[in-house]
Design a protein around this motif. Structure first.
Motif, PDB file in Angstrom:
ATOM      1  N   ILE A  71       6.487   3.511   8.770  1.00  0.00           N
ATOM      2  CA  ILE A  71       5.537   3.953   8.108  1.00  0.00           C
ATOM      3  C   ILE A  71       4.252   3.134   8.840  1.00  0.00           C
ATOM      4  O   ILE A  71       4.447   1.896   9.175  1.00  0.00           O
ATOM      5  N   ARG A  83       0.796  -1.210   0.046  1.00  0.00           N
ATOM      6  CA  ARG A  83      -0.203   0.000   0.073  1.00  0.00           C
ATOM      7  C   ARG A  83       0.878   1.086  -0.096  1.00  0.00           C
ATOM      8  O   ARG A  83       0.526   2.342  -0.730  1.00  0.00           O
ATOM      9  N   GLY A  84       1.939   1.010   0.563  1.00  0.00           N
ATOM     10  CA  GLY A  84       2.680   2.291   0.734  1.00  0.00           C
ATOM     11  C   GLY A  84       3.631   2.869  -0.218  1.00  0.00           C
ATOM     12  O   GLY A  84       3.066   2.482  -1.444  1.00  0.00           O
ATOM     13  N   SER A 105       0.330   4.758   5.100  1.00  0.00           N
ATOM     14  CA  SER A 105       0.303   3.799   3.957  1.00  0.00           C
ATOM     15  C   SER A 105      -0.998   3.639   3.443  1.00  0.00           C
ATOM     16  O   SER A 105      -1.064   3.535   2.114  1.00  0.00           O
ATOM     17  N   THR A 155       8.350  11.119   3.541  1.00  0.00           N
ATOM     18  CA  THR A 155       8.365   9.858   4.220  1.00  0.00           C
ATOM     19  C   THR A 155       9.728   9.363   4.322  1.00  0.00           C
ATOM     20  O   THR A 155      10.170   8.723   5.279  1.00  0.00           O
ATOM     21  N   ASN A 193      -1.943   6.866   1.612  1.00  0.00           N
ATOM     22  CA  ASN A 193      -1.161   7.027   0.450  1.00  0.00           C
ATOM     23  C   ASN A 193      -2.007   6.121  -0.735  1.00  0.00           C
ATOM     24  O   ASN A 193      -2.253   6.533  -1.977  1.00  0.00           O
ATOM     25  N   LYS A 194      -2.528   4.846  -0.419  1.00  0.00           N
ATOM     26  CA  LYS A 194      -3.187   4.117  -1.253  1.00  0.00           C
ATOM     27  C   LYS A 194      -4.358   4.717  -1.837  1.00  0.00           C
ATOM     28  O   LYS A 194      -4.850   4.632  -2.924  1.00  0.00           O
TER      29      LYS A 194
END
Lengths: 353, 387, 353, 387
Positions: free
Chosen positions: B309, B244-245, B313, B299, B316-317
């Protein structure tokens, strides 16, 4: 002031819906998608038998004598069942164009009769697009050359066929030579015909998009009731509920806008352009959200060939920018609001500019 | 705070840029969702690897270059900026690779990482099951320990390009009767093992982009387990976080289509400006992609200062998947009537770039954990709301 | 390439945050809101004692010698605690303006020293607004007249004071006569000062908006954990979770954009205008969503005077269009992307135009 | 389908228009959230009533005009178009009025409707309780039957302008030990009754817009119950439907600010067009308000053909409340730096119109059932999703 359909209109819609439900089930659509031509002559014939091709034809010419208002219901059905056919372009937009021609145009009534009987396949090339849908199967093409309307036999054109993300659609770049003998209208009359044809095409697209939106919503509701995650139907999660409620909201608000636009077109309302574009924008938004949220709710399943949703999503994406693209229709509404001096008082909803 | 590159970083950038200019195939490779395209992409990966650019941030001993994450961001910017081919083995390289680096034994690292870096081994994920999609802990595929082997039975699905891959990795229930996150083990499985059957799933675009993997008494040595027996969830969560990150979707992955979108807009300005919402959307795409890039550098800076993180994340996704939709929807709006065309036709090379991107973007809010699940994670883990 | 703050910067922020938490609790804000002037001299003094007024002042002049980067943290604290004071306009924007003046300007260093010591109240009138905040309390005003910067004693102006939706704010229409003796910069130098001052003001607003967004989020999270409906905390409903997650998303993405803009301003980056406007837009969006969703989650309680949320919402609404309104900042970003020929390659993030 | 007015409808419109032109106060009345403003609005209501325009769609015998819903829409268009005062008694007139017309006994109708039409009685709602907001069935205020009276105890809240009103209506738990929707009765209570205490709640803008109502052994005759004992939920749901639906927020309520927004845009075009998103938003506001008007005429047509309004009223409520936010946010964006000003200052009459509207719009997604609840209702009742 009466914002309702007649019993006749509603019953005809109901009958067509029942007919298409059985004749154009998803398995049938898949079969048609696999064919080289993307079209099924038998389906067109059977739709003609149901009277769909006769809808716009004046009663004097053997048709049903209905108009844009009735078509605003019928195009929704064509969308809902994902009908892979140029029926609306022929029997609605094309019939409208032929009807608008002067009575001196040779063969006008013959063409109307052939449309009525389901025997004519035509394609329309309007300058709003560099592409002509269904030219590969058309017997004749109605082509724009400035203000002129040309009726061109298929033999007189060259075409390069393109495939669409919607496997049933064929879009051609058409090369042809305007000749005096193919010109059936010109000047102001021709311009008016093309103008009205674009509006009618856009309204046809709007109705189909709205039907597609409803179909995608129905498929997504069904899926969300059946599919379980975390031990319960995903339709019981609030995020899923709200996604689907928002789609329902877009669909419900689009309906009266579509119907008003149809009424304006049928009655030559001075703001028809604005009303048609407004309808197309609302229906387009409904279809886009139904596709987006429908896919989201189907999860990875929605991204497969196997699940029916894909056929309706792709149709909605494919036709969204036909008969005037998003820019064109947004701009027509914006121009009216922002750049005209129209009085926008609450009392003016049904008045002209 | 100093937002300029060091001379070393600048020269690394130039070096990458020159190599890519000389080596990126002039013709776009066919899609890696076909066998032929897959193998052409494998060749490209080998070429990258030979030049030392396959996994720049891995240690040199495993086929990497030992770069830091800033260098990696620079590499990605140059890579996407050059229009280089999609990374066919990234599910392995980025997700499993990171996991192995963190949890693998020295022997596992030595065995798997170099061949992954060179794409001699191509990897597929085996996370999802028919009843474990958003509910990822609902895994029922079994791995029963039998001496020095596990015996695998069950079914995985949505395994990207598994029909062409050499290996798969995923979670299996190794403790009989265990529930949810407990009793799972993280295993690596050779896809040519006896008892493995792979059936393609045809995607939206008609290509065999995914597959189902069936396990019928498949024998996997204990050495192919990453982390402890029954502790696979912990290992997998770390991997999911990577996915995801930052790693899976570097900012350049979006900055490059935005650059092309701005060009598309500029090329069609007269028409596009008739609906001012187009320009507004184009500017928003740029601004969002730029923000995502800034967020990545920020980040990386914090990671370098020792931070971890967390649920960011998930943010972010959500952010990049929604951005990707907006980029491609805006492009479709600019293209108008020709946007629906497939590449096979007469008009459509540029169109097909956008249409393919549009289709792929539709999947963004679903894969790697749906955006609904991501928002739940943010609310529960970052904001502390009750489950 | 290092996108982090120094230990000093982070520790100073932490200290200020702890200080404001006790000195500017919501009850204190309510007291100040009730006063005629909307300001509290003691609060300003105590902030000066903490070193806040000295932040921008060069070390040579007795200050801390920090810059825009440090202020990007501090303005967030001022926003978070809803500080009803023109501190940022004085100690950040005003100090920046004085620092940019030529050394020949009489009294320049005295003013800087007074700012540093917390003894000066000033107000700034920039042509981006017809209103001057805090003119009613200012000892001197920095006023724009074309490219000229005028330093005008309060006695030399007439003002009509307006109230704002934020009860602590007073906004004046100021009438004054530019005179040679009040002009402290002009021509290119003056234009540059006003340009930079506007950017600094906008960045100050951006930081405060981001702090306000975080405060509204925190208040809403607290409320959603405490408030029960249908037998459980409303924070356990997915709709509430997603509302708050979206606010968190807006806040997190705005941070690096704010910090980059501060770094650009501090280092005279050629794209400072674009970066500042971009930061203001992201922070503005975060605050707007935090207010909207915060109110939604608070339900009717959020619409009362009694619940603290209102103070932070109103502040965010009130300052949103100060130091350049939404149109101005959106247009600066749009112009760059749409109307320049800037190369937007992925490698260009940190480069100039 | 025929979207033109009959000659009768046109002449009704002209008649209303002329009367309003001659009678609408030239100066805006002070806010009805103050006592003085409240009474000035009551005077206006009496004037309206004397001219027969208070409740045009009620039967003449109850103080109405016997118009149909099309006439009502026309009246509303003219009323808002003329900038006439806000309707201070509409919570009673529209919500309770509709309920009485449907569920009231002849005696109740005769007693309450005429005085409501003339605003001799001003009505407040008493729906919400501290623990019954979105969870409307969680009512704990009690009404115990004692001979021919109910004895009321408990607390209501968020009762709009209750400190000035004469009567209140709401639900009370009349069956001891009953739960949720069961055992509730719908009662009307005079606010000067012994045992009633009203405490104002200061709203966002500092005015006493709402109140709490405390009931301490308040005696209410059984004749003040609407519908059957214990069946109040059914009665209330019909009322709530009216509220969310067409009546409370007629399209003209949004078309008029949109008209002013377009004017504001046109007056500031040079500045506003620097950010094209402004014009896009203005056009969307017009299009949405127009769509809402079309939807209303369409609904009226269907009602006249015998249809019922169902969960669509929830969609309406979501739609108009979000539209109202967009209208006012857009106006604030056009106004820029002066948007925050209160009316008391030097610059701000126009600004205050928009600022007040902006503040009130913020409450739209909350009152009359939050938009989250409305979306649940749509999903569950209209689409059939599981609870």
């Amino acid at each position: 002031m009466d914002f309702t359909f007649t019993e006749d209109q509603l019953m005809f819609r109901e009958a067509i819906s029942r007919f298409l439900m059985t004749e154009a089930a998803p398995e049938k659509l898949r079969e048609i998608w696999e064919t080289a031509e993307g079209r099924c002559p038998e389906l067109r014939s059977s739709m003609a038998t149901q009277g769909l091709t006769a809808l716009s034809i004046p009663e004097a010419d053997g048709g049903l004598g209905m108009g844009d208002i009735a078509w605003s219901l019928m195009t929704q059905e064509l969308g809902y069942y994902g009908i892979p056919d140029s029926l609306a372009d022929t029997a609605y937009v094309g019939a409208g164009l032929f009807s608008a021609l002067g009575d001196d145009v040779a063969g006008k009534n013959d063409y109307l009769t052939k449309i009525c009987d389901g025997e004519l396949r035509l394609a329309i090339g309007h300058q709003c697009s560099p592409l002509v849908a269904d030219a590969h199967l058309a017997e004749v093409l109605l082509l724009q050359h400035g203000d002129e309307v040309h009726l061109v036999p298929r033999d007189n054109i060259d075409e390069v066929v393109n495939q669409s993300i919607d496997s049933s659609r064929r879009l051609s770049q058409v090369t042809w030579q305007p000749k005096p003998e193919t010109c059936i209208a010109s000047g102001e009359a021709g311009a008016k015909i093309w103008h009205e044809t674009l509006n009618r095409g856009a309204l046809s697209v709007a109705g189909q998009l709205l039907g597609l939106a409803q179909r995608m919503l129905d498929l997504s509701v069904d899926y969300s009731v059946q599919r379980k995650q975390f031990g319960k139907a995903i339709g019981s999660f609030q995020a899923v509920k709200h996604h689907l409620a928002d789609v329902a909201g877009k669909i419900e608000i689009a309906k009266p806008v579509l119907y008003r636009a149809a009424c304006s077109l049928e009655n030559n309302h001075p703001l028809t352009d604005v009303h048609v574009s407004q309808a197309r924008n609302f229906c387009s938004e409904a279809a886009a959200l139904a596709a987006r949220h429908g896919l989201q709710i189907h999860g990875a399943m929605g991204y497969t060939w196997e699940v029916d949703l894909q056929m309706f999503m792709k149709r909605s994406w494919a036709i969204n920018n036909t008969w005037g693209d998003s820019i064109f229709h947004q701009a027509r509404v914006q121009d009216y609001v922002l750049n005209s001096d129209a009085d926008l008082a609450p009392s003016k909803t049904f008045e002209g500019a | 705070m100093k937002l300029t590159y060091t001379p070393e970083q600048q020269s690394f950038r130039l070096e990458v840029r020159e190599w890519l200019a000389a080596n990126v195939p002039k013709e776009k490779l066919p899609t890696y969702d076909t066998k032929a395209g897959f193998e052409l992409h494998r060749e490209w990966e080998r070429k990258l690897h030979q030049a030392g650019y396959s996994m720049v941030m891995w240690p040199k001993e495993y086929g990497g270059r030992g770069c830091d994450l800033i260098d990696w961001l620079i590499f990605e910017e140059e890579y996407y900026g050059a229009g280089a081919p999609g990374r066919v083995n990234q599910n392995g390289q980025l997700l499993l690779g990171s996991t192995l680096l963190e949890f693998g034994t020295p022997a596992q690292k030595a065995q798997f990482l170099p061949r992954m870096a060179s794409s001699d081994d191509m990897w597929a994920q085996a996370w999802s099951e028919p009843n474990a999609g958003s509910d990822m802990a609902n895994i029922s595929s079994k791995a029963l320990l039998d001496g020095d082997h596990y015996i695998l039975n069950g079914q995985k699905t949505w395994s990207t390009r598994a029909i062409y891959a050499d290996w798969a990795f995923g979670l299996f229930r190794s403790e009989v009767g265990s529930k949810r996150h407990h009793g799972l083990s993280f295993l690596m499985v050779p896809l040519d093992a006896e008892g493995v059957t792979i059936r393609p799933i045809k995607a939206l675009d008609g290509e065999d982009a995914f597959a189902e993997i069936f396990f019928d008494n498949v024998k996997v040595p204990v050495e192919h387990r990453i982390g402890d027996e029954g502790k696979g969830w912990h290992v997998a969560m770390a991997t999911a976080g990577f996915e995801r990150g930052l790693l899976l979707r570097s900012p350049a992955r979006f900055q490059q289509p935005v650059r092309k979108l701005v060009q598309l807009y500029r090329d069609n300005k007269a028409s596009a400006d008739r609906d001012p919402s187009i320009g507004v959307a184009v500017a928003k795409c740029w601004s969002d992609a730029e923000a995502y890039a800034l967020s990545a550098y920020n980040t990386v800076g914090r990671l370098n200062s020792g931070a971890k993180i967390g649920a960011e994340s998930s943010l972010n996704k959500v952010f990049w998947s929604e951005l990707d939709l907006l980029i491609h929807q805006t492009a479709m709006n600019i293209l108008g009537a020709t946007g629906e065309l497939l590449a096979s036709g007469s008009l459509a090379q540029e169109q097909a770039y956008w249409l393919n991107g549009f289709l792929f973007a539709q999947a963004g809010p679903i894969y790697a954990g749906s955006n609904e699940i991501q928002r739940n994670i943010v609310a529960e883990r970052m904001l502390g709301l009750p489950r």
